[in-house]
Design an enzyme around this catalytic site. Structure first.
Site, PDB file in Angstrom:
ATOM      1  N   VAL A 165      24.346   0.067  -9.216  1.00  0.00           N
ATOM      2  CA  VAL A 165      25.249  -0.973  -9.582  1.00  0.00           C
ATOM      3  C   VAL A 165      25.812  -0.748 -11.015  1.00  0.00           C
ATOM      4  O   VAL A 165      25.162  -0.254 -12.029  1.00  0.00           O
ATOM      5  CB  VAL A 165      24.424  -2.495  -9.707  1.00  0.00           C
TER       6      VAL A 165
ATOM      7  N   GLU B  76      -2.070   9.528 -21.599  1.00  0.00           N
ATOM      8  CA  GLU B  76      -2.432  10.087 -20.352  1.00  0.00           C
ATOM      9  C   GLU B  76      -1.668  11.399 -20.174  1.00  0.00           C
ATOM     10  O   GLU B  76      -2.538  12.459 -19.417  1.00  0.00           O
ATOM     11  CB  GLU B  76      -2.040   8.944 -19.285  1.00  0.00           C
TER      12      GLU B  76
ATOM     13  N   GLN C 223       2.444  -5.912 -14.473  1.00  0.00           N
ATOM     14  CA  GLN C 223       2.089  -7.309 -14.249  1.00  0.00           C
ATOM     15  C   GLN C 223       2.876  -8.323 -14.534  1.00  0.00           C
ATOM     16  O   GLN C 223       3.493  -9.111 -13.588  1.00  0.00           O
ATOM     17  CB  GLN C 223       0.618  -7.622 -14.804  1.00  0.00           C
TER      18      GLN C 223
END
Ligand SMILES: Cc1cc2nc3c(=O)[nH]c(=O)nc-3n(C[C@H](O)[C@H](O)[C@H](O)COP(=O)(O)OP(=O)(O)OC[C@H]3O[C@@H](n4cnc5c(N)ncnc54)[C@H](O)[C@@H]3O)c2cc1C
Length: 448
Positions: free
Chosen positions: A92, A183, A331
């Site tokens: 878009v 990480e 979340q």
């Protein structure tokens, strides 16, 4: 070659209210799932044909998982059970709220409700040199570039007789001490310990250095000080060299210069230092807030634009508890997507929509084998093995699709017992666009 002006979005006309969703990330897919067969025509646009589970992207980059383990085709997620659902693989390019249309390269489409769920992209804070030479980690192609770069570095280090070049190939600099940086650093350190010495017996891995550079005064700044402290200890135990309160000034493809003067020679700088909203053109600057996020009200409506909503990372909803908006985590995106779906149903029924309230389920970060940290609701902090097991279960639970869960679980189980990383494959060698010499080397050797 297809001509753009000969293509069209090919969306059927409808009398139902049309919801256009830009982005099939955590926000977008949860919105569509909750809107299933509720009397809307739903059109989803995404520039990739899959939903990516970004929390495990670093494992693709460090040869732990193949990309298909963390990606689910959007057409498979929303199959024929979804009435009047239409997916189009397209980027878009703009929105015109006055006419209520979205624009793409192959045409425009009218909407009754528009949901922008485009997430974020890497932010290099205007430093073009750093952008040109470093490796961001936001998409699957970027993770594969990084995987190739890591493996190529060891291959090259094993064939060079130049000690300076070897040092540069065996130095890895990760910029950004947030969850992704931590990480990645942990994962590369695990490779150094368990995998690489077996693969490259001729290389001295005590010379391989992993640097983690963080601008603030602690690693994992979005998490609690307890989680930061534990993580710092774990990282140091794994031999990661941490620089706090340190900013990167420049990187010219050969040397990283840190503010304060320190210089590190390296071929690999991994950029995990910041993101900015993946904005769509056409909205006024008054609704764009810090970090390129769209200001929304408590119903996720972009302020001043009825029928136009933003959810997830791109949305900035200020509340008493979150004056700077919700954290850029999966979340809030999931919950906002689900909540907005319910509100859209309420709106077409002329019922009053409800304000969004975020339920914080806590946050987790993994540092390596058997080492993780967790901040849980109620000010509970966990570290070590228990947090690691929690991390494993939470990630398997939220992975989209049974197939992905199975692949990831079997990969992890295999790795747990063997320390193996089966995807140490250079399928598509990484070569910088302007590096003619490297391009020639790859071509002559038929490497890619
Ligand atoms: C490497 C990494 C690790 C992460 N680790 C964690 C973690 O451990 N835990 C956690 O909770 N969160 C983590 N996050 C953050 C989490 O992934 C995001 O908060 C979440 O994805 C936000 O969801 P979203 O729907 O707003 O955006 P996204 O999930 O990013 O989805 C955006 C979608 O929009 C599409 N899109 C963008 N622009 C356009 C356009 N112009 N046209 C068409 N389509 C477009 C994209 O292709 C994409 O599919 C991590 C993120 C990254 C990058």
């Amino acid at each position: 070659m297809l001509k753009f002006d000969k293509l069209s979005l090919n969306i059927p006309e409808t009398t139902k209210p049309r919801v256009v969703v830009i982005g099939g990330g955590f926000g977008g897919i949860n919105l569509v799932k909750k809107l299933k067969n509720k009397g809307f025509q739903i059109v989803m646009f995404d520039k990739q044909n899959y939903h990516g589970f970004w929390p495990l992207l670093y494992q693709v980059a460090t040869a732990g998982l193949e990309p298909d383990a963390i990606a689910e085709p959007l057409r498979k997620l929303f199959d024929e059970d979804y009435d009047d659902f239409h997916f189009r693989l397209v980027r878009v390019t703009g929105v015109d709220p006055a006419r209520k249309v979205v624009t793409t390269l192959i045409g425009e489409l009218h909407y009754d409700y528009l949901v922008i769920s485009t997430g974020t992209k890497a932010n290099f804070f205007g430093n073009e040199q750093v952008q040109k030479f470093s490796f961001p980690l936001k998409t699957i192609p970027e993770a594969l570039n990084l995987r190739s770069q890591l493996l190529q570095s060891f291959e090259q280090a094993s064939i060079t007789r130049d000690p300076v070049a070897q040092e540069s190939l065996l130095n890895f600099v990760i910029v950004g001490g947030g969850p992704t940086g931590v990480e990645v650093a942990g994962s590369i350190a695990e490779m150094r310990k368990h995998v690489l010495p077996g693969d490259y017996p001729g290389l001295d891995f005590s010379r391989m250095k992993i640097y983690l550079i963080e601008g603030l005064d602690r690693v994992l700044p979005p998490m609690s000080p307890e989680a930061s402290k534990k993580t710092h200890e774990y990282l140091e135990k794994m031999g990661i060299l941490i620089r706090l309160n340190t900013l990167v000034e420049n990187y010219d493809g050969e040397t990283v210069t840190l503010k304060g003067g320190e210089q590190i020679r390296t071929q690999t700088v991994i950029w995990a230092a910041g993101v900015t909203g993946a904005l769509i053109d056409g909205l006024p600057k008054e609704v764009v807030a810090r970090g390129g996020r769209l200001l929304v009200d408590r119903y996720n409506q972009v302020e001043g634009f009825p029928g136009l909503f933003a959810i997830g990372d791109i949305a900035l909803m200020k509340t008493d508890k979150y004056p700077n908006g919700h954290p850029g985590l999966a979340q809030p995106a999931i919950q906002q997507g689900q909540h907005l779906a319910k509100n859209l149903v309420r709106m077409v029924r002329n019922e009053k929509p409800e304000e969004f309230e975020y339920f914080d389920k806590g946050s987790l970060a993994i540092i390596g084998r058997s080492r993780a940290v967790a901040d849980l609701p109620g000010n509970v902090h966990m570290g070590g093995f228990l947090a690691w097991v929690t991390w494993l279960f939470v990630h398997i639970y939220y992975l989209v699709g049974f197939r992905s869960k199975l692949i990831v679980l079997s990969n992890w189980a295999y790795r747990l017992f063997t320390y193996e990383r089966g995807t140490r494959l250079i399928i598509r060698p990484f070569v910088r666009k302007d590096d003619k010499e490297a391009q020639e080397f790859v071509m002559k050797n038929e490497l890619g």
